[in-house]
Design a protein around this motif. Structure first.
Motif, PDB file in Angstrom:
ATOM      1  N   HIS A 192       0.845  -1.203   0.000  1.00  0.00           N
ATOM      2  CA  HIS A 192       0.000   0.000   0.000  1.00  0.00           C
ATOM      3  C   HIS A 192       0.881   1.254   0.000  1.00  0.00           C
ATOM      4  N   ASP A 193       0.299   2.360  -0.430  1.00  0.00           N
ATOM      5  CA  ASP A 193       1.037   3.622  -0.490  1.00  0.00           C
ATOM      6  C   ASP A 193       0.258   4.682   0.289  1.00  0.00           C
ATOM      7  N   LEU A 194       0.066   4.432   1.575  1.00  0.00           N
ATOM      8  CA  LEU A 194      -0.717   5.339   2.417  1.00  0.00           C
ATOM      9  C   LEU A 194       0.192   6.275   3.204  1.00  0.00           C
ATOM     10  N   ALA A 195      -0.250   7.506   3.344  1.00  0.00           N
ATOM     11  CA  ALA A 195       0.404   8.439   4.253  1.00  0.00           C
ATOM     12  C   ALA A 195      -0.273   8.254   5.610  1.00  0.00           C
ATOM     13  N   PHE A 196       0.513   8.018   6.640  1.00  0.00           N
ATOM     14  CA  PHE A 196      -0.018   7.776   7.978  1.00  0.00           C
ATOM     15  C   PHE A 196      -0.085   9.076   8.765  1.00  0.00           C
ATOM     16  N   ILE A 205      -8.652   7.748   3.279  1.00  0.00           N
ATOM     17  CA  ILE A 205      -8.996   8.445   2.048  1.00  0.00           C
ATOM     18  C   ILE A 205      -8.168   7.784   0.954  1.00  0.00           C
ATOM     19  N   ILE A 206      -8.883   7.083   0.068  1.00  0.00           N
ATOM     20  CA  ILE A 206      -8.233   6.307  -0.991  1.00  0.00           C
ATOM     21  C   ILE A 206      -8.905   6.650  -2.311  1.00  0.00           C
ATOM     22  N   ASN A 207      -8.105   7.104  -3.262  1.00  0.00           N
ATOM     23  CA  ASN A 207      -8.632   7.474  -4.586  1.00  0.00           C
ATOM     24  C   ASN A 207      -9.822   8.419  -4.476  1.00  0.00           C
ATOM     25  N   ASP A 208      -9.702   9.400  -3.617  1.00  0.00           N
ATOM     26  CA  ASP A 208     -10.726  10.433  -3.423  1.00  0.00           C
ATOM     27  C   ASP A 208     -12.058   9.875  -2.912  1.00  0.00           C
ATOM     28  N   LYS A 209     -11.997   8.731  -2.221  1.00  0.00           N
ATOM     29  CA  LYS A 209     -13.160   8.168  -1.535  1.00  0.00           C
ATOM     30  C   LYS A 209     -12.797   8.036  -0.068  1.00  0.00           C
ATOM     31  N   GLN A 231     -17.514  -4.463   7.272  1.00  0.00           N
ATOM     32  CA  GLN A 231     -17.888  -4.087   5.913  1.00  0.00           C
ATOM     33  C   GLN A 231     -16.976  -2.970   5.380  1.00  0.00           C
ATOM     34  N   ASN A 232     -16.720  -1.982   6.222  1.00  0.00           N
ATOM     35  CA  ASN A 232     -15.860  -0.869   5.833  1.00  0.00           C
ATOM     36  C   ASN A 232     -14.440  -1.351   5.542  1.00  0.00           C
ATOM     37  N   MET A 233     -13.929  -2.232   6.396  1.00  0.00           N
ATOM     38  CA  MET A 233     -12.561  -2.704   6.215  1.00  0.00           C
ATOM     39  C   MET A 233     -12.444  -3.572   4.956  1.00  0.00           C
ATOM     40  N   LEU A 234     -13.491  -4.304   4.614  1.00  0.00           N
ATOM     41  CA  LEU A 234     -13.472  -5.072   3.352  1.00  0.00           C
ATOM     42  C   LEU A 234     -13.389  -4.119   2.165  1.00  0.00           C
ATOM     43  N   GLN A 235     -14.113  -3.015   2.232  1.00  0.00           N
ATOM     44  CA  GLN A 235     -14.060  -2.029   1.156  1.00  0.00           C
ATOM     45  C   GLN A 235     -12.672  -1.378   1.069  1.00  0.00           C
ATOM     46  N   VAL A 236     -12.058  -1.106   2.219  1.00  0.00           N
ATOM     47  CA  VAL A 236     -10.710  -0.521   2.246  1.00  0.00           C
ATOM     48  C   VAL A 236      -9.720  -1.484   1.588  1.00  0.00           C
ATOM     49  N   MET A 237      -9.779  -2.761   1.976  1.00  0.00           N
ATOM     50  CA  MET A 237      -8.854  -3.757   1.416  1.00  0.00           C
ATOM     51  C   MET A 237      -9.036  -3.870  -0.094  1.00  0.00           C
ATOM     52  N   LYS A 238     -10.281  -3.827  -0.535  1.00  0.00           N
ATOM     53  CA  LYS A 238     -10.571  -3.901  -1.963  1.00  0.00           C
ATOM     54  C   LYS A 238     -10.017  -2.667  -2.681  1.00  0.00           C
ATOM     55  N   ALA A 239     -10.182  -1.491  -2.072  1.00  0.00           N
ATOM     56  CA  ALA A 239      -9.682  -0.239  -2.673  1.00  0.00           C
ATOM     57  C   ALA A 239      -8.162  -0.232  -2.750  1.00  0.00           C
ATOM     58  N   LEU A 240      -7.510  -0.836  -1.760  1.00  0.00           N
ATOM     59  CA  LEU A 240      -6.038  -0.898  -1.761  1.00  0.00           C
ATOM     60  C   LEU A 240      -5.533  -1.982  -2.698  1.00  0.00           C
ATOM     61  N   GLY A 241      -6.452  -2.922  -3.021  1.00  0.00           N
ATOM     62  CA  GLY A 241      -6.252  -4.018  -3.956  1.00  0.00           C
ATOM     63  C   GLY A 241      -4.893  -4.489  -4.096  1.00  0.00           C
TER      64      GLY A 241
END
Length: 116
Positions: free
Chosen positions: A24-28, A94-98, A106-116
């Motif tokens: 992942h390329d997240l700023a913490f 905040i991932i890809n402007d979402k 449910q939220n964490m599943l969406q995060v993992m999918k967005a980080l793909g």
């Protein structure tokens, strides 16, 4: 840049961070060490459409200040989030402007999918 707003002292946040994909390329952004700015909060608001959605009603201060018995406005939620880090529901991604708020499964599943 994609970001995560979290609390380093929070066991749930630490567990979530450990489970993130390694590439992942997240700023913490640790909200206790580096409080969120009005600009950060306004970006979150722009993406979520609500300060209440960003507000943690699980915070101990919420109970101790008896806020649950008060009728809070969007301005109140904004004020409290800026006054004390504990009022921000965590983590906030905040991932890809979402925006993804909180640690529900449910939220964490969406995060993992967005980080793909």
């Amino acid at each position: 840049m994609d970001k995560i707003y979290y609390l380093a002292s929070c066991d749930t946040c630490r567990k979530i961070i450990k489970s993130l994909p390694k590439d992942h390329d997240l700023a913490f952004h640790d909200i206790k060490q580096d409080p969120i700015t009005i600009e950060d909060l306004e970006e979150m608001y722009r993406l979520s459409g609500s300060y209440e959605a960003l507000f943690s009603k699980k915070a101990q201060l919420y109970k101790s200040m008896d806020l649950k018995n008060k009728s809070l406005t969007e301005d109140d939620y904004k004020k409290y989030i800026l006054e004390h880090y504990t009022f921000l529901s965590r983590p906030v991604f905040i991932i890809n402007d979402k925006i993804y708020i909180g640690n529900t499964q449910q939220n964490m599943l969406q995060v993992m999918k967005a980080l793909g």
